[in-house]
Motif scaffolding. Sequence first.
Motif, short mmCIF file in Angstrom:
data_model
loop_
_atom_site.label_atom_id
_atom_site.label_comp_id
_atom_site.label_asym_id
_atom_site.label_seq_id
_atom_site.Cartn_x
_atom_site.Cartn_y
_atom_site.Cartn_z
N ALA A 13 0.88 -1.20 0.02
CA ALA A 13 0.04 0.09 -0.03
C ALA A 13 0.73 1.16 -0.13
O ALA A 13 0.69 2.23 -0.69
CB ALA A 13 -0.80 -0.02 1.06
N HIS A 14 1.77 1.23 0.86
CA HIS A 14 2.82 2.39 0.76
C HIS A 14 3.55 2.79 -0.49
O HIS A 14 3.67 3.70 -1.04
CB HIS A 14 3.92 2.13 1.83
CG HIS A 14 4.83 3.26 1.81
ND1 HIS A 14 4.67 4.66 2.26
CD2 HIS A 14 6.42 3.10 1.62
CE1 HIS A 14 5.75 5.23 2.21
NE2 HIS A 14 6.69 4.46 1.75
N GLY A 71 -12.11 -0.93 0.95
CA GLY A 71 -12.86 -0.14 0.37
C GLY A 71 -12.21 1.18 -0.18
O GLY A 71 -12.36 1.49 -1.44
N SER A 72 -11.29 1.66 0.45
CA SER A 72 -10.49 2.59 -0.13
C SER A 72 -9.57 2.30 -1.10
O SER A 72 -9.16 3.20 -2.12
CB SER A 72 -9.68 3.33 1.03
OG SER A 72 -10.23 3.86 2.02
N SER A 73 -9.39 1.02 -1.23
CA SER A 73 -8.33 0.81 -2.56
C SER A 73 -9.04 0.84 -3.70
O SER A 73 -8.44 0.61 -4.82
CB SER A 73 -7.72 -0.76 -2.05
OG SER A 73 -8.88 -1.63 -2.43
N LYS A 102 -4.90 -3.68 -7.11
CA LYS A 102 -5.75 -5.27 -7.25
C LYS A 102 -4.85 -5.95 -6.26
O LYS A 102 -5.63 -6.70 -5.51
CB LYS A 102 -5.56 -5.67 -8.58
CG LYS A 102 -6.32 -7.18 -8.85
CD LYS A 102 -6.22 -7.61 -10.13
CE LYS A 102 -6.85 -8.99 -10.27
NZ LYS A 102 -6.86 -9.49 -11.76
N GLU A 103 -3.63 -6.11 -6.09
CA GLU A 103 -2.91 -6.92 -5.27
C GLU A 103 -2.89 -6.43 -3.90
O GLU A 103 -3.14 -7.18 -3.10
CB GLU A 103 -1.56 -6.84 -5.66
CG GLU A 103 -0.36 -7.62 -5.01
CD GLU A 103 0.98 -7.55 -5.44
OE1 GLU A 103 1.94 -8.30 -4.99
OE2 GLU A 103 1.42 -6.81 -6.25
N MET A 107 -4.68 -8.97 -1.00
CA MET A 107 -3.80 -9.01 0.38
C MET A 107 -4.81 -8.86 1.45
O MET A 107 -4.60 -9.57 2.41
CB MET A 107 -2.70 -8.20 0.30
CG MET A 107 -1.69 -8.91 -0.73
SD MET A 107 -0.31 -7.70 -1.03
CE MET A 107 1.00 -8.04 0.40
N LEU A 108 -5.56 -7.71 1.19
CA LEU A 108 -6.54 -7.46 2.19
C LEU A 108 -7.45 -8.40 2.65
O LEU A 108 -7.81 -8.97 3.72
CB LEU A 108 -6.90 -6.09 2.10
CG LEU A 108 -5.94 -4.81 2.24
CD1 LEU A 108 -6.79 -3.46 1.84
CD2 LEU A 108 -5.78 -4.61 3.80
#
Length: 119
Positions: A13-14, A71-73, A102-103, A107-108
């Motif tokens: 995410a970073h 959701g934020s992704s 997507k990745e 992962m989440l």
Amino acid sequence: MRDYRRLTVWSKAHELTMMTYQITSKFPTEEHFGLSSQMRRAAISIASNIAQGYGRQCDRDFARFLHIASGSSCEPEYQLVLAGDLGYINNNVMRQPLSTCKEVRQMLAGLLKKLAAGR
């Protein structure tokens, strides 16, 4: 003390956030307070929610923040498509961050499943 930076999903995410900053730095100046700012906030939100949730002391709270991050992704994914449609970026530039979105989402989902199985 728990360190969120050890989480692979947080690192990914970073990475998405860093890509977003690099991409938006090339946007037209009139988008500085528009799409560019919104894309940056959306990307930051994913890693921030993972970090905040990980800092909580129970898996239930952590899972709640992971749901928010998931959701934020979806936000930066749409915003990348919009930036492409507006001609700010091309498909080659979009490919990697879209794949990373997507990745991160996958992962989440896996981490949420793992947390649910541990209950």
